[in-house]
Enzyme design. Structure first.
Site, PDB file in Angstrom:
ATOM      1  N   ASP A  65       3.105   7.940   4.328  1.00 19.79           N
ATOM      2  CA  ASP A  65       4.620   8.510   3.786  1.00 19.79           C
ATOM      3  C   ASP A  65       4.480   8.396   2.522  1.00 19.79           C
ATOM      4  OD1 ASP A  65       5.399   5.673   3.544  1.00 19.79           O
ATOM      5  OD2 ASP A  65       7.155   5.949   3.980  1.00 19.79           O
ATOM      6  N   TYR A  67       5.370   8.216  -1.693  1.00 26.38           N
ATOM      7  CA  TYR A  67       5.601   7.068  -2.489  1.00 26.38           C
ATOM      8  C   TYR A  67       7.125   7.062  -2.623  1.00 26.38           C
ATOM      9  CZ  TYR A  67       0.584   7.190  -4.258  1.00 26.38           C
ATOM     10  OH  TYR A  67      -0.602   7.151  -4.352  1.00 26.38           O
ATOM     11  N   PHE A  78      -1.083  10.814  -1.708  1.00 24.68           N
ATOM     12  CA  PHE A  78      -1.892  10.133  -2.711  1.00 24.68           C
ATOM     13  C   PHE A  78      -1.440  10.415  -4.011  1.00 24.68           C
ATOM     14  CE2 PHE A  78      -4.478   9.366   1.478  1.00 24.68           C
ATOM     15  CZ  PHE A  78      -4.501   7.879   1.310  1.00 24.68           C
ATOM     16  N   HIS A 187      -8.720   2.187   4.599  1.00 21.22           N
ATOM     17  CA  HIS A 187      -7.703   3.007   3.725  1.00 21.22           C
ATOM     18  C   HIS A 187      -8.024   2.410   2.376  1.00 21.22           C
ATOM     19  CE1 HIS A 187      -3.831   3.917   1.978  1.00 21.22           C
ATOM     20  NE2 HIS A 187      -3.484   4.575   2.818  1.00 21.22           N
TER      21      HIS A 187
END
Length: 227
Positions: A65, A67, A78, A187
């Protein structure tokens, strides 16, 4: 709050925008944007789709989701807006990019140049409340972004899916792995990057796959400055 995407995605997703779950999501977002501080700005919710039309997608990098801090999210997974400190996960992506291809980290976290080359920077949930990670989970975004992945899977032209972390890798069940290419690892977050993200070489592997498909590889070198 009606979804309007100014390219081929509008037609590709037209049917989704009439479904009950999406109408519920739309009403939820109307209320949230009127009563709460929500990221990204409502005009940037679909930036990933706006910048990378359906037929131009070569690579998908799937995030979770957005920031949830001020001025960070702008609709690309990202990525953060110019002038905002680069978040830890993206710093780790830059470290791996340097180890993989030798590109020194830039001083910003704005990934738009990747999106314009065919890298769909898609989150599975597209909005979030200020300071409340995952606060818009379970409201319908997952169904829409699953539909996006399924539509991409239907394409004849193969796509490279970069799946970092378990939530992203759960999407493999929607992807025809005999046609599309999967590159997966833990991740890049500080909690997981040392478990196999570092050293996974996703950028060179992606470009090797694209070249084998007869596609132009991605220039992963970001510009030094952005405005």
């Amino acid at each position: 709050m009606k979804a309007i995407i100014h390219n081929s995605w509008q037609e590709v997703l037209e049917e989704e925008f009439t479904k009950e779950y999406y109408l519920h999501l739309r009403e939820f977002l109307k209320q949230e944007y009127s009563e709460q501080t929500i990221y990204p700005d409502m005009y940037h919710i679909y930036s990933a789709l706006e910048l990378t039309p359906y037929e131009d997608v070569k690579v998908v990098i799937l995030g979770q989701d957005p920031y949830h801090g001020p001025n960070q999210a702008h609709g690309l997974s990202f990525s953060v807006q110019p002038g905002v400190r680069t978040p830890p996960s993206l710093m780790n992506i830059y470290k791996e990019l340097q180890a993989d291809l030798g590109y020194s980290p830039v001083s910003h976290g704005f990934l738009e140049s990747w999106a314009k080359q065919g890298v769909l920077l898609l989150n599975t949930v597209l909005t979030v409340r200020n300071g409340q990670a995952y606060s818009h989970r379970g409201q319908g975004w997952e169904q829409l972004t699953d539909a996006i992945i399924k539509k991409l899977n239907e394409r004849d032209k193969p796509i490279v899916f970069i799946l970092w972390g378990k939530p992203a890798q759960e999407k493999i069940k929607m992807i025809d792995t005999s046609k599309h290419i999967i590159i997966k690892s833990p991740h890049p977050s500080p909690l997981a990057a040392h478990r196999g993200f570092f050293g996974s070489k996703p950028f060179s592997k992606t470009n090797q796959a694209l070249e084998q498909l007869g596609e132009t590889p991605i220039n992963w070198q970001l510009p030094d400055t952005v405005s």
